[in-house]
Design a protein around this motif. Structure first.
Motif, PDB file in Angstrom:
ATOM      1  N   ILE A 677      35.511  31.800  40.216  1.00 48.39           N
ATOM      2  CA  ILE A 677      36.368  32.918  40.592  1.00 48.39           C
ATOM      3  C   ILE A 677      35.681  34.248  40.292  1.00 48.39           C
ATOM      4  CG2 ILE A 677      38.495  34.133  39.955  1.00 48.39           C
ATOM      5  CD1 ILE A 677      39.837  31.395  39.696  1.00 48.39           C
ATOM      6  N   VAL A 678      35.065  34.355  39.117  1.00 49.16           N
ATOM      7  CA  VAL A 678      34.406  35.608  38.733  1.00 49.16           C
ATOM      8  C   VAL A 678      33.227  35.902  39.655  1.00 49.16           C
ATOM      9  CG1 VAL A 678      33.048  36.740  36.939  1.00 49.16           C
ATOM     10  CG2 VAL A 678      35.141  35.536  36.325  1.00 49.16           C
ATOM     11  N   VAL A 679      32.378  34.891  39.875  1.00 47.58           N
ATOM     12  CA  VAL A 679      31.201  35.090  40.733  1.00 47.58           C
ATOM     13  C   VAL A 679      31.630  35.453  42.146  1.00 47.58           C
ATOM     14  CG1 VAL A 679      29.214  33.952  41.783  1.00 47.58           C
ATOM     15  CG2 VAL A 679      29.724  33.572  39.368  1.00 47.58           C
ATOM     16  N   ALA A 680      32.617  34.722  42.669  1.00 46.31           N
ATOM     17  CA  ALA A 680      33.068  34.977  44.036  1.00 46.31           C
ATOM     18  C   ALA A 680      33.730  36.351  44.154  1.00 46.31           C
ATOM     19  CB  ALA A 680      34.039  33.887  44.481  1.00 46.31           C
ATOM     20  N   THR A 681      34.500  36.731  43.159  1.00 47.22           N
ATOM     21  CA  THR A 681      35.166  38.032  43.208  1.00 47.22           C
ATOM     22  C   THR A 681      34.144  39.162  43.216  1.00 47.22           C
ATOM     23  OG1 THR A 681      37.083  37.133  42.027  1.00 47.22           O
ATOM     24  CG2 THR A 681      36.850  39.525  42.071  1.00 47.22           C
ATOM     25  N   LEU A 682      33.110  39.050  42.386  1.00 45.74           N
ATOM     26  CA  LEU A 682      32.051  40.063  42.387  1.00 45.74           C
ATOM     27  C   LEU A 682      31.347  40.116  43.740  1.00 45.74           C
ATOM     28  CD1 LEU A 682      30.512  39.517  38.827  1.00 45.74           C
ATOM     29  CD2 LEU A 682      31.960  41.411  39.585  1.00 45.74           C
ATOM     30  N   ALA A 683      31.106  38.947  44.314  1.00 49.84           N
ATOM     31  CA  ALA A 683      30.465  38.899  45.634  1.00 49.84           C
ATOM     32  C   ALA A 683      31.357  39.547  46.689  1.00 49.84           C
ATOM     33  CB  ALA A 683      30.160  37.459  46.009  1.00 49.84           C
ATOM     34  N   MET A 684      32.656  39.270  46.598  1.00 47.24           N
ATOM     35  CA  MET A 684      33.590  39.888  47.546  1.00 47.24           C
ATOM     36  C   MET A 684      33.594  41.411  47.404  1.00 47.24           C
ATOM     37  SD  MET A 684      34.591  37.189  48.982  1.00 47.24           S
ATOM     38  CE  MET A 684      33.454  35.982  48.354  1.00 47.24           C
ATOM     39  N   LEU A 685      33.501  41.886  46.155  1.00 45.48           N
ATOM     40  CA  LEU A 685      33.466  43.332  45.921  1.00 45.48           C
ATOM     41  C   LEU A 685      32.240  43.956  46.577  1.00 45.48           C
ATOM     42  CD1 LEU A 685      34.449  45.928  44.609  1.00 45.48           C
ATOM     43  CD2 LEU A 685      33.301  45.228  42.488  1.00 45.48           C
ATOM     44  N   VAL A 686      31.091  43.303  46.429  1.00 46.09           N
ATOM     45  CA  VAL A 686      29.864  43.818  47.029  1.00 46.09           C
ATOM     46  C   VAL A 686      29.998  43.878  48.551  1.00 46.09           C
ATOM     47  CG1 VAL A 686      27.414  43.363  47.414  1.00 46.09           C
ATOM     48  CG2 VAL A 686      28.389  43.075  45.130  1.00 46.09           C
ATOM     49  N   ILE A 687      30.530  42.798  49.147  1.00 47.53           N
ATOM     50  CA  ILE A 687      30.706  42.763  50.601  1.00 47.53           C
ATOM     51  C   ILE A 687      31.670  43.852  51.048  1.00 47.53           C
ATOM     52  CG2 ILE A 687      31.655  41.398  52.503  1.00 47.53           C
ATOM     53  CD1 ILE A 687      30.573  38.915  51.109  1.00 47.53           C
ATOM     54  N   SER A 688      32.753  44.018  50.314  1.00 50.45           N
ATOM     55  CA  SER A 688      33.739  45.033  50.679  1.00 50.45           C
ATOM     56  C   SER A 688      33.142  46.428  50.585  1.00 50.45           C
ATOM     57  CB  SER A 688      34.962  44.922  49.760  1.00 50.45           C
ATOM     58  OG  SER A 688      35.562  43.658  49.875  1.00 50.45           O
ATOM     59  N   LEU A 689      32.365  46.681  49.538  1.00 59.53           N
ATOM     60  CA  LEU A 689      31.739  47.998  49.382  1.00 59.53           C
ATOM     61  C   LEU A 689      30.777  48.292  50.525  1.00 59.53           C
ATOM     62  CD1 LEU A 689      31.038  48.056  45.548  1.00 59.53           C
ATOM     63  CD2 LEU A 689      32.564  49.591  46.780  1.00 59.53           C
ATOM     64  N   MET A 690      30.102  47.265  50.996  1.00 58.34           N
ATOM     65  CA  MET A 690      29.141  47.464  52.080  1.00 58.34           C
ATOM     66  C   MET A 690      29.822  47.676  53.420  1.00 58.34           C
ATOM     67  SD  MET A 690      25.858  45.002  51.388  1.00 58.34           S
ATOM     68  CE  MET A 690      26.781  43.486  51.610  1.00 58.34           C
ATOM     69  N   LEU A 691      30.918  46.955  53.664  1.00 63.57           N
ATOM     70  CA  LEU A 691      31.484  46.922  55.003  1.00 63.57           C
ATOM     71  C   LEU A 691      32.740  47.767  55.184  1.00 63.57           C
ATOM     72  CD1 LEU A 691      30.969  43.162  55.929  1.00 63.57           C
ATOM     73  CD2 LEU A 691      29.543  45.118  56.489  1.00 63.57           C
ATOM     74  N   ILE A 692      33.435  48.111  54.104  1.00 68.25           N
ATOM     75  CA  ILE A 692      34.592  48.991  54.229  1.00 68.25           C
ATOM     76  C   ILE A 692      34.145  50.388  53.833  1.00 68.25           C
ATOM     77  CG2 ILE A 692      36.917  49.509  53.406  1.00 68.25           C
ATOM     78  CD1 ILE A 692      37.357  46.567  52.926  1.00 68.25           C
ATOM     79  N   PRO A 693      34.224  51.360  54.749  1.00 64.66           N
ATOM     80  CA  PRO A 693      33.626  52.667  54.488  1.00 64.66           C
ATOM     81  C   PRO A 693      34.439  53.534  53.533  1.00 64.66           C
ATOM     82  CG  PRO A 693      34.693  52.669  56.610  1.00 64.66           C
ATOM     83  CD  PRO A 693      34.797  51.266  56.092  1.00 64.66           C
ATOM     84  N   ASN A 694      34.878  52.959  52.429  1.00 63.20           N
ATOM     85  CA  ASN A 694      35.611  53.705  51.425  1.00 63.20           C
ATOM     86  C   ASN A 694      35.608  52.891  50.141  1.00 63.20           C
ATOM     87  OD1 ASN A 694      37.859  54.584  49.745  1.00 63.20           O
ATOM     88  ND2 ASN A 694      38.412  55.907  51.470  1.00 63.20           N
ATOM     89  N   PRO A 695      34.913  53.335  49.096  1.00 62.56           N
ATOM     90  CA  PRO A 695      34.778  52.524  47.890  1.00 62.56           C
ATOM     91  C   PRO A 695      36.091  52.264  47.164  1.00 62.56           C
ATOM     92  CG  PRO A 695      33.848  54.724  47.578  1.00 62.56           C
ATOM     93  CD  PRO A 695      34.147  54.585  49.026  1.00 62.56           C
ATOM     94  N   ILE A 696      37.002  53.236  47.190  1.00 63.47           N
ATOM     95  CA  ILE A 696      38.272  53.018  46.496  1.00 63.47           C
ATOM     96  C   ILE A 696      39.067  51.908  47.180  1.00 63.47           C
ATOM     97  CG2 ILE A 696      40.516  54.062  45.998  1.00 63.47           C
ATOM     98  CD1 ILE A 696      39.144  56.609  45.291  1.00 63.47           C
ATOM     99  N   CYS A 697      39.064  51.892  48.502  1.00 66.56           N
ATOM    100  CA  CYS A 697      39.776  50.828  49.204  1.00 66.56           C
ATOM    101  C   CYS A 697      39.099  49.471  49.001  1.00 66.56           C
ATOM    102  CB  CYS A 697      39.872  51.156  50.692  1.00 66.56           C
ATOM    103  SG  CYS A 697      40.966  52.559  51.009  1.00 66.56           S
ATOM    104  N   SER A 698      37.788  49.478  48.800  1.00 68.60           N
ATOM    105  CA  SER A 698      37.088  48.232  48.468  1.00 68.60           C
ATOM    106  C   SER A 698      37.565  47.699  47.125  1.00 68.60           C
ATOM    107  CB  SER A 698      35.576  48.472  48.429  1.00 68.60           C
ATOM    108  OG  SER A 698      35.107  48.880  49.686  1.00 68.60           O
ATOM    109  N   LEU A 699      37.811  48.606  46.203  1.00 66.46           N
ATOM    110  CA  LEU A 699      38.342  48.189  44.901  1.00 66.46           C
ATOM    111  C   LEU A 699      39.752  47.627  45.054  1.00 66.46           C
ATOM    112  CD1 LEU A 699      37.084  51.119  42.628  1.00 66.46           C
ATOM    113  CD2 LEU A 699      36.211  48.784  42.740  1.00 66.46           C
TER     114      LEU A 699
END
Length: 905
Positions: A677-699
């Motif tokens: 869960i931890v590894v996957a969640t961190l990976a999801m965060l990285v993907i979201s930061l790259m592909l969603i053009p707003n870091p707060i919404c990625s969080l």
């Protein structure tokens, strides 16, 4: 707002998909036919399905590198099993056996009539033959005779039971607690007054597994037909039963596949059905479901070609992939409906792919990555499921942007020519502002103001009613309170989680295995495993009194173990060859000790407990009797305490029992689940930061992952689902699916061209509320039929998937939109107040100025635009639309300054 964007990855992906969409729009037939040939070719891998099936319980559902497997190797090395000098106590495996449990609930089974019936059952078993081989030719032996059951050694004939005294749990030197159950003792003594159950064992030699399997199958057939006395019940089991019944449990879901696909197709068609005979998307929805089916065929076939083991847990994957594929289909259809109906199909496809690219790429990457991270788990059942499903997700993505996209383009050509969805005959368009279209002869209506397809009524519901309702202040307060209740219930449930899989749950509900395990738990659970304590130190001085005292003290520590005030190990029931030898010989000299030991071992039952090489004891073993081990928690705690105690002794000790192979899951299930869960969640965060053009919404997407996982974990415990290798699979899935809905809505929010946070939220649910509902319902329909399966594995899959989709959808269209209105905008203040007429007028002027200006766009024009924007709140809106404007040409040319409005100070 512009300064907060992180679109360096998102923009190239969107541009690349725009180009691809145009190409698919120009050459749809290639993209339609080629995937069909690829799918057919890869589908040939199913020829190897029977060879790839892997349903061994130990292989699939125990940790690959579990400590018990190393402990077993130690025991196997020092104390090999003997079929000619058999001892069930000393087996390092379960052995090859058959067993009967005969029960007389509430009555004494130790009577002449009952025992007569039991003796007859025993004869029926021992007289079975396989060809010319009788049981006496296949059985394990001791002293040249087949090993008998203790009850027959004690009670020689049924009539002798009335004159025989039986003590419990030992009758002389024979431990009978595992063979006589439901015991009632005569007041304060060890003498049995009555018993409710008797268990019989029939062990076979290990030298011919083919013949053994044939005999065990005949035993199952014979046992199922055995006659019994009235009021008596029989349950039976063999060493091959778990695997056989486990394989059969998958049969219960085969009829459900057709029902699932029928539901998915019907729902997809109904949800895409329109009264307009041109804009109808019936065939588009059908091909979307077909695309998901092709993804399963291709991915499974490819991995079967590659030799990947196929665990039964993989059988749930097609239900899941169907939901994922249909979800992406709805997103693409929604984006298509936002394009200009009079544009060329090529342009509409380019716009569709550009808008849908990031959404479906995020969901595909997160889902696939979540599954591939599941390969880190030490359970082969989880690894097999994750490999097959992760690969199917990638194929689903590939076929959505090729096969399904191609059909969408062909359907677009039909719409462009205003042809009927069924007959393909041209039909007249309805007059402007007229609602006179129907499924038969008039169609092709569109919104003449926007130039887009008319929105479906439910889209208008989200825009006119649901969105404004959700953004009211009192509604937000209610949502926050609702979320607090959800979170509190989830956290409470997390503290109720039970660990481990009950082995009987691997068989179907109707299987005979279940009744055997139930009787075993009810009548034979007072005494747990008889655990080996192995001394592996070849330098240990057994003849030295001080050394023996240290070892004896260590054994006493085992006997003193408790759990919640209950003893875990029976006192004074430890079986030690060393203690018996010292009592008989009392040697303190090494020479005397070693010289007399072989003779002692020969005349006792301890021959297999001491490994002597060149007059040196390489290893030896004792046995401790566990008690009060009746639940999975007891098993876990017992295993941990025994290993900790062995590690704390000064001597090198190993504790082992064959059941520890299965108990090992408790040692790793929690830590591995948390790790994934931890590894996957961190990976999801990285993907979201790259592909969603707003870091707060990625969080916020990452927050949604954590929130959904907590909810699923908590409510699955409240729904009587344990944390085991089966539910671990679903928690891994949870990560990917919790991203899907929140990522869609967050991306729509930050991409919205509205000015205020509330309006952005309304716009986001307007565009994606219905696709999220479609995706959620389609996925639930994909797995709902599993609730009717007879197998615990498939029902568990349904329960957790239902929770994942339900909570994910609620986060997507309720919690996240509300939370985004509080924290979703970065950089500068955004007003939630209603725009006055002056603001609206200025906004319109700014928009028209940008879109209608011709000629060279220079800095003078820029300052004129900013002069308009200075008196209104439209500047941020204009900058948000700059990427759209940049694709338009001015006097036939695209001006670079025009493309970079949002970069201006």
């Amino acid at each position: 707002m512009a300064r907060c964007k992180t679109d360096c990855v998102e923009k190239p992906i969107a541009r690349g998909f725009e180009i691809l969409g145009g190409f698919v729009g120009r050459q749809p037939w290639w993209f339609l036919i080629l995937p069909m040939f690829i799918s057919a070719g890869l589908g040939g891998g199913f020829y190897f399905l029977a060879d790839r099936e892997a349903n061994g319980i130990e292989e699939m559902f125990t940790p690959l590198d579990g400590p018990a497997k190393h402990e077993r190797q130690v025991v196997k090395q020092y104390f090999p099993q003997s079929d000619s000098d058999f001892s069930r106590l000393r087996l390092y495996t379960e052995g090859t056996f058959a067993s009967l449990i005969i029960v007389k609930p509430g009555q004494n089974i130790l009577t002449f009539t009952a025992l007569t019936n039991i003796f007859e059952m025993d004869r029926n078993v021992t007289f079975m033959t396989i060809g010319a081989l009788a049981f006496k030719d296949l059985c394990v032996k001791k002293g040249g005779m087949c090993v008998s059951n203790s009850i027959f050694d004690i009670v020689k004939t049924p009539s002798s039971v009335t004159t025989t005294t039986i003590t419990y749990p030992y009758n002389g030197t024979i431990f009978i607690a595992s063979e006589i159950g439901g015991v009632k003792l005569k007041g304060g003594s060890t003498e049995i007054e009555s018993a409710e159950a008797i268990r019989l064992f029939y062990f076979l030699k290990e030298d011919n597994q083919t013949i053994n399997t044939m005999w065990l199958k005949k035993f199952i057939e014979t046992a199922s037909k055995m006659k019994k006395e009235e009021g008596m019940t029989i349950s039976y089991f063999t060493s091959i039963s778990r695997e056989e019944e486990f394989e059969k449990s998958s049969d219960s879901i085969i009829p459900l596949f057709s029902l699932t696909y029928a539901l998915a197709i019907n729902f997809s068609i109904i949800s895409c059905l329109r009264l307009d005979c041109v804009r109808n998307k019936v065939w588009v929805a059908t091909f979307g479901v077909l695309s998901a089916g092709m993804a399963v065929l291709s991915s499974f076939g490819l991995l079967l070609y590659c030799g990947m083991p196929f665990a039964m847990t993989v059988a749930t994957a097609p239900f899941l992939i169907l939901g994922i594929g249909v979800d992406d289909m709805f997103i693409m259809i929604s984006c298509w409906q936002q394009t200009q109906v009079h544009d060329n199909v090529e342009d509409r496809m380019a716009a569709t792919y550009k808008d849908a690219a990031v959404s479906i790429t995020i969901t595909t990457l997160t889902d696939a990555l979540a599954f591939y991270i599941g390969l880190l788990t030490p359970f082969r059942s989880v690894q097999s499921f994750c490999m097959y499903t992760g690969t199917a997700v990638l194929f689903c993505y590939l076929y959505n942007i090729t096969f399904f996209g191609a059909f969408l383009a062909l359907n677009g050509r039909r719409e462009k020519n205003n042809r009927h969805w069924l007959t393909c005959m041209k039909v007249p368009e309805p007059e402007e502002n007229s609602k006179k279209y129907n499924l038969c002869c008039v169609g092709g209506a569109y919104d003449h103001e926007s130039g887009k397809e008319e929105p479906m009524p439910i889209n208008n519901f989200f825009k006119m009613y649901y969105g404004p309702f959700l953004t009211k202040t009192w509604t937000k307060v209610f949502v926050i309170l609702l979320y607090a209740g959800y979170l509190g219930s989830s956290i409470y449930g997390c503290f109720q989680i039970q660990e481990g899989i009950d082995l009987k749950n691997l068989a179907a509900d109707s299987s005979y295995v279940g009744s055997y395990y139930d009787n075993e738990d009810q009548y034979f659970s007072e005494y747990g495993p008889n655990v080996m304590v192995v001394v592996t130190d070849s330098e240990f001085q057994y003849w030295d009194k001080t050394a023996r005292k240290r070892l004896d003290t260590c054994l006493k520590r085992f006997e003193s173990l408790t759990l919640d005030g209950r003893s875990l190990v029976a006192k004074n029931m430890t079986l030690s060859w060393l203690n018996e030898y010292v009592k008989a010989i009392n040697p303190n000299d090494e020479t005397i000790f070693m010289d007399r030991l072989p003779a002692f071992l020969q005349r006792s039952d301890f021959t297999q407990d001491v490994n002597i090489l060149n007059k040196v004891i390489i290893a030896s073993r004792m046995f401790i009797q566990t008690i009060n081990v009746s639940t999975a928690v007891d098993e876990k705690n017992m295993l941990n305490k025994l290993r900790e105690t062995a590690k704390g002794c000064s001597e090198k000790l190993v504790v082992y029992h064959p059941a520890f192979i299965y108990f090992d899951q408790y040692a790793v299930i929690v830590s591995n689940t948390i790790q994934n869960i931890v590894v996957a969640t961190l990976a999801m965060l990285v993907i979201s930061l790259m592909l969603i053009p707003n870091p707060i919404c990625s969080l916020w997407v990452t927050f949604a992952i954590a929130s959904v996982i907590v909810g699923v974990a908590g409510f699955m415990a409240l729904w009587d689902v344990n944390l085991d290798s089966v539910s671990m699979i679903n928690l891994v899935i949870c990560i990917g699916f919790s991203v899907d809905f929140s990522a869609h809505i967050s991306y729509a929010f930050v991409s919205s061209k509205e000015i205020t946070a509330n309006k952005k939220a309304v716009d986001a649910v307007y565009h994606l509320g219905y696709p999220i509902i479609q995706g959620a319902v389609s996925t639930i329909l994909g797995v709902v039929v599993l609730s009717a399966a007879e197998s615990y594995i498939f029902r568990t899959f349904f329960k957790i998937m239902f929770l994942v989709i339900l909570f994910g959808a609620v986060h997507g269209i309720v919690f996240i939109p509300v939370f985004l209105t509080f924290f979703g905008i970065c950089g500068g203040k955004v007003s939630d107040k209603k725009d006055d007429g002056r603001s609206n007028t200025l906004s319109q002027r700014g928009h028209m100025w940008v879109t209608q200006t011709t000629g060279n766009f220079n800095m003078k024009n820029m300052h004129e635009l900013r002069a308009v924007a200075a008196n209104s709140n439209v500047w941020s809106n204009s900058s948000n639309q700059s990427s759209h404007y940049s694709s338009h040409s001015v006097n036939g040319k695209t001006n670079s300054a025009y493309e970079n409005i949002e970069d201006c100070p």
